[in-house]
Design an enzyme around this catalytic site. Structure first.
Site, PDB file in Angstrom:
ATOM      1  CG  ASP A 122      48.146  19.727 111.993  1.00  0.00           C
ATOM      2  OD1 ASP A 122      48.603  18.581 111.816  1.00  0.00           O
ATOM      3  OD2 ASP A 122      47.267  19.989 112.832  1.00  0.00           O
ATOM      4  CD  GLU A 137      49.729  19.775  98.303  1.00  0.00           C
ATOM      5  OE1 GLU A 137      50.141  19.566  97.164  1.00  0.00           O
ATOM      6  OE2 GLU A 137      49.265  18.873  99.032  1.00  0.00           O
ATOM      7  CG  ASP A 138      46.609  21.117 103.598  1.00  0.00           C
ATOM      8  OD1 ASP A 138      46.201  20.617 102.543  1.00  0.00           O
ATOM      9  OD2 ASP A 138      47.011  20.448 104.565  1.00  0.00           O
ATOM     10  NE  ARG A 165      46.751  22.427 108.838  1.00  0.00           N
ATOM     11  CZ  ARG A 165      47.138  21.797 107.735  1.00  0.00           C
ATOM     12  NH1 ARG A 165      46.454  20.765 107.292  1.00  0.00           N
ATOM     13  NH2 ARG A 165      48.197  22.203 107.074  1.00  0.00           N
ATOM     14  NE  ARG A 193      40.478  19.021 108.405  1.00  0.00           N
ATOM     15  CZ  ARG A 193      41.744  18.761 108.661  1.00  0.00           C
ATOM     16  NH1 ARG A 193      42.684  19.349 107.965  1.00  0.00           N
ATOM     17  NH2 ARG A 193      42.062  17.913 109.615  1.00  0.00           N
ATOM     18  CG  HIS A 234      43.579  16.921 102.312  1.00  0.00           C
ATOM     19  ND1 HIS A 234      44.726  17.036 103.056  1.00  0.00           N
ATOM     20  CD2 HIS A 234      42.730  17.885 102.774  1.00  0.00           C
ATOM     21  CE1 HIS A 234      44.573  18.011 103.954  1.00  0.00           C
ATOM     22  NE2 HIS A 234      43.387  18.537 103.795  1.00  0.00           N
ATOM     23  CB  CYS A 293      50.675  17.730 103.043  1.00  0.00           C
ATOM     24  SG  CYS A 293      49.656  16.330 102.818  1.00  0.00           S
TER      25      CYS A 293
HETATM   26  N1  GLY Z   1      47.234  16.707 110.425  1.00  0.00           N
HETATM   27  C1  GLY Z   1      46.956  17.342 109.213  1.00  0.00           C
HETATM   28  C2  GLY Z   1      45.560  17.779 109.116  1.00  0.00           C
HETATM   29  O1  GLY Z   1      44.709  17.170 109.730  1.00  0.00           O
HETATM   30  O2  GLY Z   1      45.256  18.728 108.456  1.00  0.00           O
END
Ligand code: GLY
Length: 253
Positions: free
Chosen positions: A60, A65-66, A85, A131, A161, A248
């Site tokens: 991912d 951006e995350d 991640r 998240r 998000h 993202c």
């Molecule tokens: N596939 C992106 C996420 O779930 O963070």
């Protein structure tokens, strides 16, 4: 205005990225082509683009951006909510150390994906989601305050998000969809409300008075185009299959 962007080349392992979309596995070659188009578009919006290498360990990681919240007076690195991640942040951080003196990092038990953070001037709206937890948001708000910004939270439940459902287009304009159409936090904005059938288009990106909008959402294009901003449509079908979108795929700063 932005002058720089960071993106990350998708790894072949992107086909194993996290998803709830139910749209099937992405086609790697098509994803790469869409990613190249995306980079060309950022450059056409007058951004210098830093391209991080693909890393097969992180399916991912193209959703850069995350990993960080980048503001003019400081950077905050996140601790992504999905364990798979967390390792993505290091590569993003390695290029940003040169640009920022003021750097903060979200620490356990806090978690946050910056896809849950929408910047409006000196204020950040932070979505509490699967998240991003209260502790992560609270650490981010403290860091924001130390850089002279403010932050507030709102809970989201319909999408991955916060910015899956809302985007700020500057000058008090907000593109909004789904559950966020009724959010009191956003009642003071000039809202561009999207049809439920086109809610994916709510993840659009303002860059220097252009707006990147996902291809295939004609009613949304018309509504967003009515702002007078230049619209650039981009096909991101393969990233949509991974619950990802236009915002993202880059960090703008
Ligand atoms: N596939 C992106 C996420 O779930 O963070």
């Amino acid at each position: 205005m932005f002058s720089m962007a960071i993106v990350r080349t998708p790894a072949k392992s992107l086909v194993d990225g996290i998803t709830t979309a139910g749209l099937g596995k992405p086609d790697y070659d098509l994803a790469l082509e869409q990613h190249r188009d995306y980079i060309r578009t950022l450059e056409a919006c007058d951004l210098s683009v830093i391209i991080l290498d693909a890393d097969e360990r992180y399916p991912d990681a193209q959703f850069v951006e995350d990993a960080a919240l980048l503001l003019p007076r400081g950077a905050i690195f996140t601790r992504p909510g999905a364990e798979s991640r967390r390792g993505e942040v290091a590569a993003v951080r390695s290029v940003l150390d040169d640009f920022y003196d003021q750097i903060d990092t979200v620490k356990a038990p806090g978690s946050a994906d910056a896809g849950d953070i929408m910047v409006v001037g000196d204020h950040c709206y932070i979505g509490l989601s699967e998240r991003t937890n209260h502790e992560g948001a609270s650490q981010i708000i403290s860091a924001l305050e130390s850089h002279g910004y403010t932050g507030s939270t709102l809970s989201i439940s319909e999408a991955l998000h916060l910015k899956s459902s809302v985007s700020y287009l500057e000058n008090n304009r907000l593109v909004v969809s789904g559950e966020l159409c009724d959010a009191v936090e956003f009642s003071g904005f000039d809202q561009i409300r999207l049809d439920q059938s086109e809610r994916y288009a709510a993840n659009c990106v303002w860059i220097n008075d252009r707006v990147l909008v996902a291809r295939g959402y004609p009613k949304s294009i018309e509504k967003i185009g009515a702002t007078g901003l230049e619209i650039i449509e981009l096909d991101v079908s393969e990233f949509c299959k991974l619950d990802g979108g236009l915002s993202c795929l880059s960090l703008r700063f």
